[in-house]
Design a protein around this motif. Sequence first.
Motif, PDB file in Angstrom:
ATOM      1  N   ARG A  80       0.838  -1.193   0.000  1.00  0.00           N
ATOM      2  CA  ARG A  80       0.000   0.000   0.000  1.00  0.00           C
ATOM      3  C   ARG A  80       0.869   1.238   0.000  1.00  0.00           C
ATOM      4  O   ARG A  80       1.904   1.300   0.661  1.00  0.00           O
ATOM      5  CB  ARG A  80      -0.929   0.033   1.217  1.00  0.00           C
ATOM      6  CG  ARG A  80      -2.007  -1.020   1.216  1.00  0.00           C
ATOM      7  CD  ARG A  80      -2.919  -0.854   2.401  1.00  0.00           C
ATOM      8  NE  ARG A  80      -3.668   0.392   2.340  1.00  0.00           N
ATOM      9  CZ  ARG A  80      -4.425   0.851   3.345  1.00  0.00           C
ATOM     10  NH1 ARG A  80      -4.502   0.172   4.482  1.00  0.00           N
ATOM     11  NH2 ARG A  80      -5.090   1.971   3.219  1.00  0.00           N
ATOM     12  N   SER A 107      -3.670   7.469  -6.179  1.00  0.00           N
ATOM     13  CA  SER A 107      -4.393   6.213  -6.357  1.00  0.00           C
ATOM     14  C   SER A 107      -4.375   5.741  -7.807  1.00  0.00           C
ATOM     15  O   SER A 107      -4.721   4.596  -8.085  1.00  0.00           O
ATOM     16  CB  SER A 107      -5.847   6.361  -5.882  1.00  0.00           C
ATOM     17  OG  SER A 107      -6.574   7.235  -6.734  1.00  0.00           O
ATOM     18  N   GLU A 149      -5.197  -2.909  -7.051  1.00  0.00           N
ATOM     19  CA  GLU A 149      -6.245  -2.596  -6.076  1.00  0.00           C
ATOM     20  C   GLU A 149      -5.644  -2.068  -4.784  1.00  0.00           C
ATOM     21  O   GLU A 149      -6.171  -1.136  -4.177  1.00  0.00           O
ATOM     22  CB  GLU A 149      -7.084  -3.840  -5.817  1.00  0.00           C
ATOM     23  CG  GLU A 149      -8.187  -3.641  -4.770  1.00  0.00           C
ATOM     24  CD  GLU A 149      -9.238  -2.634  -5.189  1.00  0.00           C
ATOM     25  OE1 GLU A 149      -9.968  -2.134  -4.307  1.00  0.00           O
ATOM     26  OE2 GLU A 149      -9.332  -2.323  -6.393  1.00  0.00           O
ATOM     27  N   ARG A 152      -4.566   1.502  -5.118  1.00  0.00           N
ATOM     28  CA  ARG A 152      -5.670   2.467  -5.191  1.00  0.00           C
ATOM     29  C   ARG A 152      -6.170   2.887  -3.812  1.00  0.00           C
ATOM     30  O   ARG A 152      -7.053   3.738  -3.710  1.00  0.00           O
ATOM     31  CB  ARG A 152      -6.835   1.869  -5.992  1.00  0.00           C
ATOM     32  CG  ARG A 152      -6.557   1.751  -7.481  1.00  0.00           C
ATOM     33  CD  ARG A 152      -7.759   1.222  -8.240  1.00  0.00           C
ATOM     34  NE  ARG A 152      -8.898   2.115  -8.104  1.00  0.00           N
ATOM     35  CZ  ARG A 152     -10.109   1.750  -7.715  1.00  0.00           C
ATOM     36  NH1 ARG A 152     -10.344   0.492  -7.391  1.00  0.00           N
ATOM     37  NH2 ARG A 152     -11.088   2.626  -7.640  1.00  0.00           N
ATOM     38  N   GLN A 153      -5.623   2.309  -2.751  1.00  0.00           N
ATOM     39  CA  GLN A 153      -6.091   2.622  -1.399  1.00  0.00           C
ATOM     40  C   GLN A 153      -4.922   3.098  -0.539  1.00  0.00           C
ATOM     41  O   GLN A 153      -4.468   2.402   0.357  1.00  0.00           O
ATOM     42  CB  GLN A 153      -6.739   1.394  -0.780  1.00  0.00           C
ATOM     43  CG  GLN A 153      -7.888   0.835  -1.605  1.00  0.00           C
ATOM     44  CD  GLN A 153      -8.458  -0.429  -1.011  1.00  0.00           C
ATOM     45  OE1 GLN A 153      -8.756  -0.504   0.172  1.00  0.00           O
ATOM     46  NE2 GLN A 153      -8.596  -1.459  -1.842  1.00  0.00           N
ATOM     47  N   LEU A 179     -11.372   5.477   5.799  1.00  0.00           N
ATOM     48  CA  LEU A 179     -10.078   5.951   5.328  1.00  0.00           C
ATOM     49  C   LEU A 179      -9.003   5.633   6.362  1.00  0.00           C
ATOM     50  O   LEU A 179      -9.195   5.822   7.558  1.00  0.00           O
ATOM     51  CB  LEU A 179     -10.126   7.461   5.083  1.00  0.00           C
ATOM     52  CG  LEU A 179      -8.892   8.092   4.440  1.00  0.00           C
ATOM     53  CD1 LEU A 179      -8.719   7.576   3.018  1.00  0.00           C
ATOM     54  CD2 LEU A 179      -9.010   9.610   4.436  1.00  0.00           C
TER      55      LEU A 179
END
Length: 452
Positions: A80, A107, A149, A152-153, A179
């Motif tokens: 991430r 993202s 994916e 994107r976070q 969030l």
Amino acid sequence: MASERVYSIEEGTAVPLETVSLAEAGLRERQDLQEWVLARPEILGPDVMVIAFEFDHWQNSKGDRQRDRLDVLGLDADGRLVLAELKRDDAPDTVEMQAIKYAAMASRFTEADLVSYHSRFLSRRSGETVSEDEARTALLDHAGELDSEQLRQPRIVLVAGSFTSPTTASVVWLSEMGLDITLQRIQAYRIGDEGVIVTVSQLFPVPDVEEFTIAPQRAEAQQSKARRTRKRERSTVGRLLQSKLISDGTLLTLVPTTEVDAEARERVQEWITEDPRRGRATWVNGPKPLRWEYDDALYRPTTIAKQVLLYAADVERSVNGPQWWVTEEGASLTELGAAIGPGFDWDGLHTILASLPAGHWTTYGDLAKVIGTAAQPLGGHVMSCPECVNAFRVLDASGQTRPGFRWADPDELRTQRDVLEAERIQFINGHADPARRLPLNELREPLTAKTA
């Protein structure tokens, strides 16, 4: 927020240290605080690797350069992104909004983007050229295969000497909404005549209670997202059924999206490859609009997508089913439903098509601009519409014929190109003569005449 207490021990006695701001201690934001984070990225959390700093390679949708500067861009061991904003002393009220803007832009990063940025960072820090292959190896050694994916976070970390009440209230609410955002407080203390020590404390979420408070709230946010997904599916399917955009028997193919990770998508594709019927369905204009070829039963789009995900990858979760089903032209049900809007009126299209002159052609995109929709739903409508005369004069943006073009008359054996060439339109390397393409102003003329 409770303040920490730091003491020095002098002759067996605990003596409280004097707190000072980083500015009072002679410390600077970029030369000192930023360098500490680069040297000690654990300040941002465990297992964080710095990818770049003072990052300003942003572009908007038009490709224009944006001048915003992110202090630190990192990557954790789970793959991430970690976006950090550093403030030497008091953080402004808008610091969390600034970070959210960066997170939204970041993202969209791909693995190739990160490799390029990290290569520049390593070269800049070492003074020697570091190749992209070396940078890629460093990233993959740290986080393993990068999944789109996960990227994107992003996770947000705000580091400052203090935070205002509006900022902390906003951060708490954003966390409750799902969030991942952390507040790290940095505090300097005077020790002796010349010495200074610095502490870094996680103010939010409070580590000891995060598992019992923030985690359940984020779980509730995910449940709320699942409820919104079901509502969105009803809206998409409802629009498609009302508009009759997709004709009965239209073939749809299941393509897993980045809602699930790369491993799950790979398992789904392998499961479908074993029996291709598992990934095919035909459209039926009814309450359950997909006839799954695998068992010949009727379902809603999400129901099949969830079953496939469970059977193939042993993953049970809510997904946006309409997004998983695409037409032969590559348009998802979601894209088709969103573009047409509720109750779209196709009369203008029918008028224009009926007026298309022989020996000329146009495109799906140009027609969509004139009548106020998008090319994909317009193409789907033309394919299934008995009122769309002269549809053979509509080509793609490069002037090529449409692979899925079908005549309304089943006895018509000519190709779309055959008919256009009979109208003296030349094709060069498969592309229609651009000089015979109708300009937008001439496409609009039938509509203008109709309203005159």
